[in-house]
Scaffold this motif. Structure first.
Motif, PDB file in Angstrom:
ATOM      1  N   VAL A 104       0.592  -0.938   0.204  1.00 52.96           N
ATOM      2  CA  VAL A 104      -0.154  -0.416  -0.019  1.00 52.96           C
ATOM      3  C   VAL A 104       0.706   0.972  -0.033  1.00 52.96           C
ATOM      4  O   VAL A 104       1.762   1.342   0.826  1.00 52.96           O
ATOM      5  N   ARG A 105       0.473   2.159  -1.200  1.00 51.16           N
ATOM      6  CA  ARG A 105       0.859   3.331  -0.853  1.00 51.16           C
ATOM      7  C   ARG A 105       0.254   4.577   0.030  1.00 51.16           C
ATOM      8  O   ARG A 105      -0.938   4.343  -1.552  1.00 51.16           O
ATOM      9  N   SER A 106       0.153   5.167   0.484  1.00 48.64           N
ATOM     10  CA  SER A 106      -1.262   6.569   1.009  1.00 48.64           C
ATOM     11  C   SER A 106      -0.872   7.830   0.614  1.00 48.64           C
ATOM     12  O   SER A 106       0.544   7.898   0.874  1.00 48.64           O
ATOM     13  N   ALA A 107      -1.713   8.800   0.260  1.00 54.49           N
ATOM     14  CA  ALA A 107      -1.493   9.457   0.658  1.00 54.49           C
ATOM     15  C   ALA A 107      -1.956  10.642   2.056  1.00 54.49           C
ATOM     16  O   ALA A 107      -2.362  11.974   1.745  1.00 54.49           O
ATOM     17  N   GLY A 108      -2.578   9.877   2.781  1.00 55.14           N
ATOM     18  CA  GLY A 108      -2.807  10.529   4.107  1.00 55.14           C
ATOM     19  C   GLY A 108      -4.613  10.961   4.105  1.00 55.14           C
ATOM     20  O   GLY A 108      -5.244  10.424   2.664  1.00 55.14           O
ATOM     21  N   ARG A 109      -4.525  11.332   4.297  1.00 57.49           N
ATOM     22  CA  ARG A 109      -6.306  11.977   4.951  1.00 57.49           C
ATOM     23  C   ARG A 109      -6.168  12.598   3.493  1.00 57.49           C
ATOM     24  O   ARG A 109      -5.171  13.359   3.267  1.00 57.49           O
ATOM     25  N   TRP A 110      -7.579  12.580   2.878  1.00 54.54           N
ATOM     26  CA  TRP A 110      -7.476  14.086   1.974  1.00 54.54           C
ATOM     27  C   TRP A 110      -7.155  15.132   2.365  1.00 54.54           C
ATOM     28  O   TRP A 110      -8.224  15.465   3.588  1.00 54.54           O
ATOM     29  N   LEU A 111      -7.060  15.932   1.885  1.00 55.75           N
ATOM     30  CA  LEU A 111      -7.177  17.314   2.575  1.00 55.75           C
ATOM     31  C   LEU A 111      -7.251  18.533   1.837  1.00 55.75           C
ATOM     32  O   LEU A 111      -8.468  18.922  -0.073  1.00 55.75           O
ATOM     33  N   ALA A 112      -9.271  18.958   2.835  1.00 57.08           N
ATOM     34  CA  ALA A 112      -9.923  19.618   1.802  1.00 57.08           C
ATOM     35  C   ALA A 112     -10.286  21.096   2.555  1.00 57.08           C
ATOM     36  O   ALA A 112     -10.205  21.082   4.061  1.00 57.08           O
TER      37      ALA A 112
END
Length: 347
Positions: A104-112
């Motif tokens: 898994v490569r994660s981009a963390g939480r969506w930044l909104a």
């Protein structure tokens, strides 16, 4: 001697023999050991570069059990590496230690930022917090995901702010994915130097050369748009509906032009059930990508883009094997005869 695999390796189209040594491959033409695969076609494990395991919609709560189930669905279809560009909660630490689940490569939480994205689903921040938050999310696994635009008739994240965000993340050694579905959002993502455009609806083809030159990838998620097109057409006429349909009508042609311009085009599903990246590869083929490029977008090209090699000596032992050439017969892509993940035989 352990397990060995032998077959025609794609994309090189050369016959090779590998020994599975723990969780890596060793090129070993010498006889001996059990032949797990003897002949056929060998690919590096499939890749879905835009999937959101752990929840099944903006109203559902992230759960470890759901996350595991989704990753298992990916694995059983031969998808052995996923990038999740945005999650409702941090990716659990146990995932990396579980040898039965895909990498898994994660981009963390969506930044909104305000007014962009489903309230409370991502990490809700003010525009003045975006740069610092992006650097923080990227520090965890190398990527962050910015919601660059949202509603069709509202402004995107300002270009100056998005540019500052990308520069700060790059300076920290990270990469930035940008959600963009409006003309302004897609334009700003390209001009800011983002590493990937997620969706890219209404992308101006005049920006494709710049994308290619700076290495910005396009993840068009064609399948999820296609699935929603009939419902949109049946909806009440109006500017929002018409704008969406116009964007969808143009997107396949933009994808084809992007490939022809030298842009890295990759396969991401953004939909459920998980494990359907073969269908997204088929959509890229329908959009006009050559068969080998459409396949690579869901395998070796995507792995290289995420920093992993193909089938070479010392590579991760992530292999899918087919009786027929999946370039010539793309319908077999989602049903590999053999799956090896991290040196373990899945099927």
């Amino acid at each position: 001697m352990g397990l060995r695999i032998r077959g025609v390796v794609l994309p090189e189209r050369a016959e090779r023999s590998f020994r599975i040594d723990g969780d890596v491959l060793r090129e070993d033409p010498a006889p001996g050991g059990e032949l797990l695969v003897d002949g056929g076609w060998l690919l590096p494990g499939l890749v879905d570069v835009h999937t959101h395991p752990g929840t099944e919609g903006p109203e559902s709560v992230f759960a470890d059990a759901t996350f595991r189930r989704h990753l298992t669905e990916h694995r059983d279809a031969g998808v052995l590496l996923v990038r999740t560009p945005g999650t409702a909660a941090p990716v659990p630490d146990w995932v990396e230690r579980d040898d039965e689940l895909p990498r898994v490569r994660s981009a963390g939480r969506w930044l909104a930022t305000p007014g962009r994205f489903f309230p409370g689903v991502g990490r809700d921040i003010g525009e003045d917090e975006l740069v610092a938050a992006a650097v923080e999310e990227a520090a965890a696994d190398g990527w962050c995901k910015v919601i660059g635009d949202w509603r069709w008739d509202e402004p995107a994240v300002p270009l100056e702010l998005l540019t500052a965000t990308v520069r700060a993340v790059h300076a920290a050694g990270g990469r930035v994915a940008v959600h963009c579905q409006t003309a302004e959002g897609s334009r700003n993502a390209v001009l800011a130097g983002a590493d990937s455009l997620e969706h890219g609806m209404h992308l101006d083809p005049g920006l494709l050369d710049r994308m290619a030159a700076q290495g910005t990838a396009l993840v068009p998620t064609l399948g999820v748009f296609a699935a929603g097109a009939a419902e949109r057409r049946a909806g009440a006429p109006g500017p929002r509906r018409d704008d969406w349909l116009a964007g969808w009508a143009a997107l396949p042609g933009t994808v084809r032009a992007a490939h022809e311009a030298g842009v890295t085009v990759l396969a991401g599903t953004d939909s459920f059930p998980c494990g359907t990246v073969a269908a997204e590869s088929s959509w890229l083929l329908r959009a006009g990508l050559p068969p080998e490029a459409a396949l690579g977008a869901a395998s070796w090209a995507a792995r290289a883009w995420l920093g992993l090699p193909g089938l070479v000596d010392g590579a991760p032992a992530d292999v899918v094997a087919y009786d027929r050439d999946p370039v010539a017969h793309p319908e077999v892509l989602g049903c590999p005869e053999r799956i090896v993940l991290k040196g373990r035989v899945v099927r």
